[in-house]
Structure formats: C-alpha cells, structure tokens
Design a protein around this motif. Structure first.
Motif: not given
Length: 357
Positions: A206-213
C-alpha cells in the motif's frame, strides 16, 4: 434530524425490504439508489461536494432508510462512516481522489474499525499489521466482518498495528489492491443483501498516500461520535417504525397498550434530542460515556418497540404472510445489540470506567 425520503426511493425500499433481508435482491442495487437520492451527500460540506448540513442530518438519513429496511440502512451507515473518516483526515489528496466516486455511489465505502475500537479498549489485539518496506506499507491480517464490500468496487478503512512504531494507524485499502481477498458473503440470519464478508490481506503493498491517519489513538475519539451516532440512526429508524405499527394496531381492541406506546414514543424522542445535542456541542468527544449510554438506551427502545408491535398485532404477527414485515423487523432488532461496539462491549467499558473512578 428528520429526513423525508424521495417517494420513488421509499417505495422501492418498502417493496424490496423482504428481498433485501433474505438475500433475494442483490446488494449492488442499494447504494446507487441511495446515492442518486443524495443521501451520501447529507452532512458533507458543500465545499467537498456535499449538500451541507452536519452529521445530525446524516443520522436522520440513516434513520429514514432504517424505517423501511435495515439492510439498506446498514449499507448507508458503512458508506457514510467511511466518508466521515475522510472528512476527518488530514490527507486532503486522498479525500480529493476518493470522495467524488463515493458521493455518487460509484464506489462503496466500508468501515472496518471494530477491531481497533476493541483493541484500544483492551478487549482484543489488532488483527492487521503493517510494516514499511521500500517506501510502501506491507499489510497482513484478516478482518472477519465488514459491510458494504461492493463487488463492483470499494474502499475500506482498516486499522493496522505499525510494526516499527507499535502505534495503530488507519489505512484506506481498495478492492483491487494486490494481496486483498474478499470472502463469499457471510451467512447472516437477516440483512443478507448487505455485502457483508471477510477480508484477508496477504503481503498487500500500500502506498503511504493511503494513510488516513498515523495516530489512531488520538484520531479515533474525534470520529467515534459520528461513527456511533450513525449506528444509532439504525436504531432510531427501526424503533420508530415498530412503534408506528404498534400504534396503528392498538386501536383494534388493544387500547390498553396506548400508555406504553406513548411512553416509548416520548423516550425515543428524548433520546434523539439528546443525541443531536451531544453531537452539535461536541460533548461526546469530551464525555464518550454519555454516547455509550445513549447507544445502550436506544437498543433497549428497539427491543421494547418490536415487543409492543408483537403485542399490538397479536397472532397475526406469527403468521408467515401477514406477519412477514414484523418477522423481518424482529430479526433486524436482534442485530442492534451486536453491532460493534456491541452492547456488551459498551457495558464493559462503562463498568471499567466506573471502577477506575
């Protein structure tokens, strides 16, 4: 909090409620109809593509749907909860990419935060782990029960234990991410057309730009009031419909039930007002126990409401044909206490808090 559904949607839900409960109508029909009626936009800021209002209005939308079908309301709850998570995220780019399709109902949103809620309450460990590897996250684990996993496409908010930090984070995982496996739909007793299944993650990158928080411990208390209030919308709508049915039948020689019906109507109205006031004042962020008490109270009102409907309807409710809608509401009511956080989990947390005080 009161929302009136468009006539074509309310008519379809009324005609389809039995089929949705029994799994005879595909879940894929539900979300597009809800979204086309604008329900996913209620309570979303106009600047984000919504129709304005606040989460109290969104609760009203869930309640309006639950009057007709808890299967459909369950899907709207999961979908609208995921939207709420994006609205509370600092990841504006993720919100910008995903929100338009969610608001249009082209892609489903799902909440899989029951595990992290139990984990932070000390009730169970996190079942998903994520470790950093070459600028991405590698995710492994399983979520045994998630709703609104639409086969045409979904995003799910999942909590993962960060291998390096040891702190839980919230991730946005999508249906087409390599390493994700969706099970067949769970064999539910009711609400079978709700796209409820298990998810397994095996080496999912998962790319880190998919971290909600990255900080679920501090983020979750801020979103929990909306998450649980939207759940309460299911109880409100189901209870209101059962009370109305009881009132309609109590006139037929069962007037003795009148005082009980009126008392329950007043209790439901008071609970709705308390829920709206707590949300708008942010009191539930500061005092979550008050929200836990309301969720427990509403579950009790649902139970009392379907019991009154049974008493008012008498033997008619026990006949397969005339009692079909009552039997569906009875099965739906059985689900209310087990929605995570369940009534037992909430009572456990409240008891622990009282003991610690």
């Amino acid at each position: 909090m009161s929302i009136t559904l468009p006539q074509d949607l309310s008519g379809w839900l009324a005609d389809s409620a039995q089929g949705l409960d029994l799994g005879e109508i595909g879940a894929e029909e539900i979300l597009p109809r809800l979204a086309s009626a604008g329900l996913a936009r209620i309570g979303v800021p106009e600047a984000e593509g919504g129709s304005g209002g606040d989460v109290v209005d969104a609760v009203g939308a869930v309640a309006a749907v639950a009057r007709e079908s808890l299967s459909a309301a369950f899907i709207l709850w999961g979908h609208r909860s995921y939207i709420e998570f994006l609205l509370h995220s600092d990841n504006a780019a993720l919100r910008g990419r995903q929100l338009p399709d969610l608001l249009e109902g082209r892609t489903a949103g799902a909440s899989a935060l029951s595990n992290v809620m139990k984990s932070l309450a000390g009730l169970e460990p996190l079942k998903v782990r994520a470790k950093s590897e070459n600028g991405a996250l590698v995710v492994d684990g399983k979520l045994p029960w998630v709703t609104d996993l639409r086969r045409d496409g979904f995003h799910v908010a999942a909590a993962a234990d960060g291998a390096e930090s040891g702190a839980p984070m919230i991730l946005a995982i999508s249906h087409d991410d390599p390493g994700l496996e969706r099970s067949a739909d769970l064999d539910l007793m009711a609400m079978r057309s709700s796209d409820t299944a298990a998810l397994t993650f095996t080496g999912l990158r998962l790319p880190e730009d998919r971290i909600i928080t990255r900080d679920a411990r501090n983020w979750l208390p801020r979103v929990r009031p909306s998450f649980m209030a939207l759940q309460c919308g299911m109880s409100i709508g189901l209870a209101a419909r059962a009370i109305d049915e009881a009132e309609a039948r109590a006139d037929s020689g069962r007037g003795v039930l009148g005082p009980d019906i009126r008392a329950l109507q007043a209790d439901l109205s008071d609970a709705r007002s308390a829920l709206a006031a707590g949300l708008r004042s942010q009191a539930f962020v500061r005092r979550p126990a008050a929200l836990f008490d309301l969720r427990i109270r509403l579950a009790g009102i649902v139970s009392d409401a379907v019991e009154l409907e049974l008493q008012a309807g008498g033997g008619r409710c026990y006949l397969r044909g005339p009692g079909a809608d009552f039997a569906r509401r009875w099965r739906e009511a059985a689900f209310i206490p087990v929605i995570t956080p369940s009534i037992v989990q909430l009572r456990t947390e409240l008891a622990a808090a009282r003991q610690a005080a």
